[in-house]
Design a protein around this motif. Structure first.
Motif, PDB file in Angstrom:
ATOM      1  N   THR A  98     -10.479 -25.026 -18.618  1.00  0.00           N
ATOM      2  CA  THR A  98     -11.617 -25.697 -18.197  1.00  0.00           C
ATOM      3  C   THR A  98     -12.829 -24.654 -17.614  1.00  0.00           C
ATOM      4  N   ASN A  99     -12.311 -24.117 -16.276  1.00  0.00           N
ATOM      5  CA  ASN A  99     -13.298 -22.952 -15.865  1.00  0.00           C
ATOM      6  C   ASN A  99     -12.925 -21.703 -16.005  1.00  0.00           C
ATOM      7  N   TYR A 100     -12.087 -21.469 -16.589  1.00  0.00           N
ATOM      8  CA  TYR A 100     -11.452 -19.978 -16.894  1.00  0.00           C
ATOM      9  C   TYR A 100     -11.173 -19.291 -15.602  1.00  0.00           C
ATOM     10  N   ALA A 101     -10.610 -20.068 -14.541  1.00  0.00           N
ATOM     11  CA  ALA A 101     -10.130 -19.198 -13.592  1.00  0.00           C
ATOM     12  C   ALA A 101      -8.681 -18.554 -14.045  1.00  0.00           C
ATOM     13  N   VAL A 102      -8.478 -17.387 -13.540  1.00  0.00           N
ATOM     14  CA  VAL A 102      -7.191 -16.623 -13.821  1.00  0.00           C
ATOM     15  C   VAL A 102      -6.414 -16.441 -12.710  1.00  0.00           C
ATOM     16  N   THR A 103      -5.133 -16.575 -12.851  1.00  0.00           N
ATOM     17  CA  THR A 103      -4.230 -16.329 -11.533  1.00  0.00           C
ATOM     18  C   THR A 103      -3.203 -15.570 -11.947  1.00  0.00           C
ATOM     19  N   LYS A 104      -2.524 -14.595 -11.147  1.00  0.00           N
ATOM     20  CA  LYS A 104      -1.556 -13.678 -11.729  1.00  0.00           C
ATOM     21  C   LYS A 104      -0.176 -14.593 -11.156  1.00  0.00           C
ATOM     22  N   ILE A 105       0.834 -14.378 -12.174  1.00  0.00           N
ATOM     23  CA  ILE A 105       2.071 -15.225 -11.954  1.00  0.00           C
ATOM     24  C   ILE A 105       3.071 -14.327 -11.251  1.00  0.00           C
ATOM     25  N   ASP A 106       3.931 -14.602 -10.386  1.00  0.00           N
ATOM     26  CA  ASP A 106       4.935 -13.916  -9.754  1.00  0.00           C
ATOM     27  C   ASP A 106       5.783 -13.329 -10.789  1.00  0.00           C
ATOM     28  N   SER A 107       6.056 -11.843 -10.864  1.00  0.00           N
ATOM     29  CA  SER A 107       6.872 -11.334 -11.647  1.00  0.00           C
ATOM     30  C   SER A 107       8.270 -11.728 -11.742  1.00  0.00           C
ATOM     31  N   ARG A 108       8.673 -12.089 -10.654  1.00  0.00           N
ATOM     32  CA  ARG A 108      10.388 -12.541 -10.621  1.00  0.00           C
ATOM     33  C   ARG A 108      10.507 -13.525 -11.565  1.00  0.00           C
ATOM     34  N   LYS A 109       9.349 -14.684 -11.654  1.00  0.00           N
ATOM     35  CA  LYS A 109       9.577 -15.466 -12.505  1.00  0.00           C
ATOM     36  C   LYS A 109       9.776 -15.497 -13.825  1.00  0.00           C
ATOM     37  N   ARG A 110       9.496 -14.150 -14.470  1.00  0.00           N
ATOM     38  CA  ARG A 110       9.608 -13.677 -15.722  1.00  0.00           C
ATOM     39  C   ARG A 110      11.194 -13.652 -16.183  1.00  0.00           C
ATOM     40  N   ASN A 111      11.825 -13.543 -15.008  1.00  0.00           N
ATOM     41  CA  ASN A 111      13.246 -13.290 -15.447  1.00  0.00           C
ATOM     42  C   ASN A 111      14.177 -14.534 -15.217  1.00  0.00           C
ATOM     43  N   GLU A 112      13.425 -15.385 -15.248  1.00  0.00           N
ATOM     44  CA  GLU A 112      14.049 -17.097 -15.375  1.00  0.00           C
ATOM     45  C   GLU A 112      14.377 -17.758 -16.519  1.00  0.00           C
ATOM     46  N   HIS A 113      15.185 -18.721 -16.479  1.00  0.00           N
ATOM     47  CA  HIS A 113      15.513 -19.713 -17.656  1.00  0.00           C
ATOM     48  C   HIS A 113      14.899 -21.092 -17.420  1.00  0.00           C
ATOM     49  N   LEU A 114      13.762 -21.448 -17.956  1.00  0.00           N
ATOM     50  CA  LEU A 114      13.219 -22.738 -17.628  1.00  0.00           C
ATOM     51  C   LEU A 114      14.116 -23.893 -18.199  1.00  0.00           C
ATOM     52  N   SER A 115      14.358 -25.074 -17.441  1.00  0.00           N
ATOM     53  CA  SER A 115      15.129 -26.102 -17.856  1.00  0.00           C
ATOM     54  C   SER A 115      14.185 -26.910 -18.934  1.00  0.00           C
TER      55      SER A 115
END
Length: 595
Positions: free
Chosen positions: A136-153
């Motif tokens: 909507t406003n094109y605000a960009v945030t960086k995602i915590d890198s540790r969350k990339r080694n997770e399995h989402l339910s």
């Protein structure tokens, strides 16, 4: 995956006095060769799509090439509308404000793109990190890198991850964590993603459909030998070591299967069985690239866990079902072969239908890869579903209501036996239908509702056409059509498909030949024979179109004829073809290359 090693044999043909080729390679030759590399040819093709992915509401998201770069598109099969998936200029500007370098609105290097349910935001990887963008406003945030080694339910509320050899979950709303296991330790941890030849920090597991249980294992690497790797740098080197079983070792990885009940309180249930070998029916690993636990299926209500145990030598596969509450295990059926058992091509092809107490099972028992229907209770064969001198590749969808199976297959249609097609057939083995009739290699992706699928079809010599079809194979809407006019204007020539006889002078082998764009039929050329002998893959690879297939055309421009052929011992044809040199790896398909 098994990493490919290219072996190139050079056979210099005798050149007689009346028929010679140039004695030296010129700068012009090298410049012409360089033009044939993928970095220079890909930009000359428009209308090729990549990474098509369906959203939950049956909207299709994909990337398509243009002569200026590429754009990301959203397509609606119901309205037949196509539009940009987002504002490329605004996103590029926002990423530039994040201090990312070389951001170009026409060449956004985004991967693993995911949209929110309401399509107001998306997450993606770019330049080694993951970001989230508000559309909507094109605000960009960086995602915590540790969350990339997770399995989402499945419900998106919990994310499983490994910490100190134990399994934990994180509440995605509050970020609070909870420990699920406590007895994991080094070389004996939970959900460990290590096959030796490949490893990852992503845990190996499968969530139950209602997000309250996890199927995984305790990975036993105790006593397994280690592999060592030193980096090269100025100063002190760093040692990397990990467990890596090798052929001939007395000990290899074992897995002790468990079910972890996450809600209402963590509870560990060990399945009452002996440890399994670290194997799946399609690989020497038990995990897919994203860490999904292979050869494991949950019942839709989470009341039963089905899995296949494979022996270390891959010769036996046993289907078993477990009660996730008690850990009780029941054997349903098994299959043992003299060489090795496979469950299909790239993906596991067995499926348990708990509602009707049936099993769809893949087997090569009649020398071709086919589907069979079993009774889940008795373990007896009900009927063979597909049959004939052709091969089922991958089951993509099972319509339990109409009792139809949708699958890719090969070797059935006239022409190149390596072309893939999509078929449907009923559970009794009737009503076989080819849903993608064009004589080409077809790549398909089903929508979440399974009402539509994308079909990208092409050949090594003709560019792709991409469409959306319904379950009857009818084209609902067009997507893109490949245009190679600029590629041809740049001097590109397509490879030449050919058929030759194998060592037995009977079996047809299929390959591609690359000739210089300035080929002169009056002279003789040295031959480069590119080969990968199998058994995981052949030399040629996919039969889909590519403007550059490796560096083969580029090498041909330097005055060679380059050939590649799928020899006996490579996959995707009959079982006997694939088994041609089983037990004699020194063969490597070389007798076929020579003949």
């Amino acid at each position: 995956m098994i990493y490919k090693i290219a072996i190139v044999f050079i056979s210099i043909l005798l050149i007689n006095a009346c028929s010679t080729r140039q004695e030296s390679i010129t700068v012009a030759d090298y410049q012409r060769a360089e033009k044939m590399l993928i970095v220079n040819t890909s930009s000359l093709v428009s209308g090729m799509i990549s990474n098509p992915s369906w959203l939950e509401n049956d909207l299709l998201f994909y990337k398509t090439s243009t002569l200026d770069g590429w754009i990301f598109v959203m397509a609606n099969p119901t309205t037949k509308e196509k539009k940009s998936a987002f504002d490329h200029e605004k996103l590029a500007a926002a990423l530039g404000n994040m201090n990312l370098k070389d951001i170009n609105a026409n060449k956004l290097e985004l991967s693993q793109v995911e949209f929110s349910e309401d399509i107001t935001s998306m997450s993606f990887n770019v330049q080694g990190n993951r970001y989230q963008a508000n559309l909507t406003n094109y605000a960009v945030t960086k995602i915590d890198s540790r969350k990339r080694n997770e399995h989402l339910s499945p419900d998106g509320k919990l994310a499983a991850f490994i910490k100190n050899n134990n399994l934990w979950v994180r509440d995605t709303e509050t970020d609070k964590t909870m420990q699920l296991t406590s007895d994991g330790k080094e070389d004996y941890g939970y959900a460990t993603n290590n096959a030796g030849w490949t490893r990852s920090e992503i845990p190996v597991l499968l969530w139950s459909p209602n997000s309250d249980k996890i199927a995984t294992f305790q990975h036993d690497g105790r006593g397994v030998g280690e592999m060592y790797l030193y980096n090269t740098q100025v100063g002190h080197s760093k040692l990397d070591k990990w467990k890596y079983p090798l052929p001939g070792d007395s000990l290899a990885f074992r897995i002790e299967r468990v079910v972890i009940h996450v809600k209402p309180q963590p509870k560990l249930v060990r399945l009452k069985m002996q440890p399994d070998a670290h194997r799946s029916t399609i690989s020497d690993h038990i995990a897919s690239r994203n860490g999904e636990f292979l050869d494991v299926e949950w019942a839709s209500d989470g009341s039963q866990l089905s899995f296949v145990s494979s022996t270390r030598d891959h010769k036996s596969a046993k289907l078993q079902v477990a009660d996730p509450s008690t850990g009780e295990v029941r054997s349903v059926m098994d299959e043992t072969v003299q060489t090795y058992f496979e469950s299909g091509s790239n993906e596991v092809n067995w499926h348990v239908l708990n509602e009707t107490k049936e099993v769809i099972w893949f087997s090569e028992r009649d020398n071709w890869g086919h589907l069979y229907r079993y009774d889940l209770i008795t373990g007896e064969v009900k009927n063979q579903i597909t049959k004939g001198n052709w091969r089922v590749l991958q089951v993509l969808h099972i319509d339990k209501v109409n009792r139809l199976i949708y699958f890719t297959g090969a070797n059935k249609e006239e022409g190149d036996p390596y072309y893939h097609y999509l078929y449907s057939i009923d559970f009794d083995g009737n009503q076989l239908k080819n849903l993608t009739p064009e004589n080409a290699n077809h790549t398909v992706h089903f929508s979440p509702s399974k009402l539509y699928f994308t079909d990208e079809y092409s050949t090594p010599t003709t560019p792709p056409i991409s469409v959306i079809r319904n379950l009857n194979g009818e084209i609902v809407s067009g997507l893109e059509q490949g245009d190679i006019s600029q590629l041809l204007a740049n001097g590109w020539v397509p490879p030449t498909p050919f058929i030759v006889k194998a060592r037995d002078n009977e079996t047809d082998l299929y390959g591609l030949m690359y000739k210089p764009s300035n080929f002169d039929a009056s002279i003789k050329y040295p031959i480069l024979n590119y080969l990968y002998p199998g058994p995981q893959s052949g030399s040629v690879g996919s039969r889909s179109f590519s403007p550059s297939r490796g560096d083969k055309q580029a090498v041909a421009e330097l005055g060679f004829i380059v050939v590649e052929v799928d020899a006996m011992g490579s996959p995707n044809r009959s079982k006997s073809f694939h088994d041609a040199y089983y037990g004699n790896m020194g063969d490597n398909g070389l007798p076929d290359q020579i003949s």
